[in-house]
Design an enzyme around this catalytic site. Structure first.
Site, PDB file in Angstrom:
ATOM      1  N   CYS A   1       0.824  -1.205   0.000  1.00  0.00           N
ATOM      2  CA  CYS A   1       0.000   0.000   0.000  1.00  0.00           C
ATOM      3  C   CYS A   1       0.859   1.255   0.000  1.00  0.00           C
ATOM      4  CB  CYS A   1      -0.868   0.056   1.258  1.00  0.00           C
ATOM      5  SG  CYS A   1      -1.878  -1.387   1.579  1.00  0.00           S
ATOM      6  N   CYS A   2       0.386   2.240  -0.726  1.00  0.00           N
ATOM      7  CA  CYS A   2       0.914   3.598  -0.640  1.00  0.00           C
ATOM      8  C   CYS A   2      -0.252   4.523  -0.986  1.00  0.00           C
ATOM      9  CB  CYS A   2       2.146   3.816  -1.522  1.00  0.00           C
ATOM     10  SG  CYS A   2       1.857   3.804  -3.299  1.00  0.00           S
TER      11      CYS A   2
END
Length: 151
Positions: A64-65
């Site tokens: 995730c980002c």
């Protein structure tokens, strides 16, 4: 299943992701901002999670980002990883089915709690296609991991 999870930020959706995976009975291996001593740079933590998939210490990963794009790019640089940025359940199902994706990339910005549940449901319900053309495409990607372009 052992699932490596990385996030460059300690956001509510990242914490919800870890909790949801544990509730589903998975062993979570946290990276980045999800770990007190983790390096939160998206390229670093996404690579770390992806490497665990490539070396077999994790069965799958979720990276995730903020947009999910950087995390997916970094994960896909690891040979043997097929990371898919999924923003809905249909894409998650297709990524598992047609691409035999082994890393799910998510946007911390766009993924709500209800959407996270739908994406995870589709991801874990999906299975790699046995269709010959689909398998040929995945085999082609494996060759690309080794710098080859011909079967």
């Amino acid at each position: 299943m052992r699932i490596s999870v990385s996030s460059d930020m300690d956001e509510p959706v990242a914490r919800s992701l870890v909790a949801a995976l544990r509730e589903r009975g998975h062993e979570v291996r946290p990276h980045g901002a999800l770990r007190p001593d983790g390096d939160p740079q998206w390229a670093v933590c996404s690579e770390a999670a992806a490497r665990e998939v490539a070396d077999g210490t994790a069965d799958q990963a979720v990276v995730c980002c903020w947009t999910g794009t950087g995390a997916s790019i970094a994960a896909n640089k690891v040979p043997g990883v097929r990371a898919a940025l999924c923003t809905d359940a249909y894409t998650a199902d297709g990524a598992r089915r047609w691409n035999d994706a082994n890393v799910l990339a998510l946007s911390l910005r766009l993924t709500s709690q209800p959407l996270l549940t739908e994406i995870l449901d589709a991801w874990f319900a999906g299975a790699p296609s046995t269709d010959a053309e689909d398998r040929q495409n995945v085999d082609r990607v494996r060759l690309l991991d080794h710098g080859k372009t011909r079967m």
